[in-house]
Structure formats: C-alpha cells, structure tokens
Scaffold this active site. Structure first.
Site, short mmCIF file in Angstrom:
data_model
loop_
_atom_site.label_atom_id
_atom_site.label_comp_id
_atom_site.label_asym_id
_atom_site.label_seq_id
_atom_site.Cartn_x
_atom_site.Cartn_y
_atom_site.Cartn_z
N HIS A 102 89.17 58.92 48.48
CA HIS A 102 89.00 58.07 47.29
C HIS A 102 87.54 57.65 47.15
CE1 HIS A 102 90.13 55.61 50.74
NE2 HIS A 102 89.34 54.67 50.26
N HIS A 104 85.17 54.58 45.75
CA HIS A 104 85.15 53.17 45.36
C HIS A 104 84.12 53.01 44.24
CE1 HIS A 104 87.08 51.37 49.06
NE2 HIS A 104 86.68 52.51 49.58
P1 5GP Z 1 88.72 52.76 52.68
O1 5GP Z 1 88.41 51.79 53.77
O2 5GP Z 1 89.77 53.74 53.15
O3 5GP Z 1 87.54 53.41 52.07
O4 5GP Z 1 89.30 51.90 51.51
C1 5GP Z 1 90.64 51.60 51.33
C2 5GP Z 1 90.69 50.58 50.22
O5 5GP Z 1 92.02 50.50 49.78
C3 5GP Z 1 90.26 49.18 50.62
O6 5GP Z 1 89.22 48.75 49.77
C4 5GP Z 1 91.53 48.35 50.44
O7 5GP Z 1 91.24 47.08 49.91
C5 5GP Z 1 92.34 49.18 49.49
N1 5GP Z 1 93.78 49.10 49.66
C6 5GP Z 1 94.48 49.08 50.82
N2 5GP Z 1 95.80 49.06 50.58
C7 5GP Z 1 95.93 49.08 49.22
C8 5GP Z 1 97.09 49.07 48.35
O8 5GP Z 1 98.23 49.02 48.77
N3 5GP Z 1 96.82 49.09 47.01
C9 5GP Z 1 95.55 49.13 46.50
N4 5GP Z 1 95.42 49.15 45.18
N5 5GP Z 1 94.46 49.13 47.30
C10 5GP Z 1 94.66 49.10 48.63
#
Ligand code: 5GP
Length: 140
Positions: A102, A104
């Site tokens: 993903h 951001h």
């Molecule tokens: P990563 O650390 O993998 O780059 O980011 C994961 C992101 O997903 C984090 O910013 C976290 O806040 C978000 N996130 C985690 N669980 C959920 C969820 O159930 N729904 C949504 N919409 N975002 C989530």
C-alpha cells in the site's frame, strides 16, 4: 515470506472487513487510514495480492500510482493541505505492519508534526464524512 491472505487489507478487499472507501476501480482500492497520521491520510492498494514492492507486478504498480495521483488531487481539493507526503514501507524492519502492498498519501499542514504511525483511532463519523466528501470529488 508467503503472502498471508488473511491480513486485514486482504479481508477489506474481499469485503469481509469494513473501510471508509474513497475510490475504487478494477485494479485498485483507496480508503482512509483508521489511525491517520494527519487529516486525510489515505491508503492506496492494488487488488492483486502482493506483500510488498518486490512482489508487485508492473501493471499493479502503474495502477496504484495512477490511483495515488488521482486521490492526491482530491485530497488537495478537499483538505487544502500545504503539502503531501507519500510513504511506502517494505518489511517489518522498514516499518511495514500490514503485509499487503500500500501507498500512504499523507496530507501535510504547516507547523503540524505527523501523528504516530498506526496509533490512535480516528472518530468513525469524522472518517465517514471525509470519505464521502472525497468520493464526491472523485465521482466514485
Ligand atoms: P504499514 O505500517 O503497513 O505501512 O501501514 C499500515 C497502516 O494501516 C497503518 O497506517 C495503520 O494505521 C493502518 N491500518 C491498520 N489496520 C487498519 C484497518 O483495519 N483499517 C484501516 N483503514 N487502516 C488500518
């Protein structure tokens, strides 16, 4: 590591878990981060299973960036930020916590430091209102 098809984003993509959807097409889905680091923090995913950038095929990479740009323009219109940071993490040691690729999209506001990554749930009603505003702008 093999792709875990039960990660939370895979479940959202299958409609098994809810999200505040912002935009969707055949190849991508964008929704609001539930723990936003700033107002408007949006995640853009390919629908195809890919754990990280190393696993992403070229077509999905192009589709994600196309959607990312489209959503960025809507974020600029909706939130009038002073800037926008694009972040993307690969591997736990790089800060990745959900193992489906993903982007951001994080609107930035002058003088406002980012809130912590993945902490502090936003108000659901506020996210619903923000997502509806973005969907209107995106015609989605
Ligand atoms: P990563 O650390 O993998 O780059 O980011 C994961 C992101 O997903 C984090 O910013 C976290 O806040 C978000 N996130 C985690 N669980 C959920 C969820 O159930 N729904 C949504 N919409 N975002 C989530």
């Amino acid at each position: 590591m093999a792709y875990d098809s039960n990660n939370i984003f895979a479940r959202i993509l299958r409609g098994e878990a809810p999200c505040h959807r912002v935009y969707e097409d055949t190849a991508t889905l964008a929704f609001l981060d539930v723990m936003p680091q700033s107002d408007g923090h949006t995640l853009v995913l390919p629908k195809a299973a890919a754990e990280n950038l190393f696993e992403l095929d070229d077509e999905a990479a192009a589709a994600v960036m196309r959607t990312g740009k489209r959503v960025a323009l809507a974020l600029r219109e909706a939130f009038r930020p002073d800037g926008l940071t694009v972040m993307q993490f690969n591997g736990a040691d790089a800060g990745q916590t959900v193992f489906h690729f993903h982007l951001h999209l994080v609107p930035r506001y002058a003088g406002q430091p980012l809130r912590s990554h993945g902490r502090g749930m936003a108000d659901g009603a506020l996210l619903a209102e923000q997502a509806a505003r973005l969907r209107t702008l995106l015609g989605s």
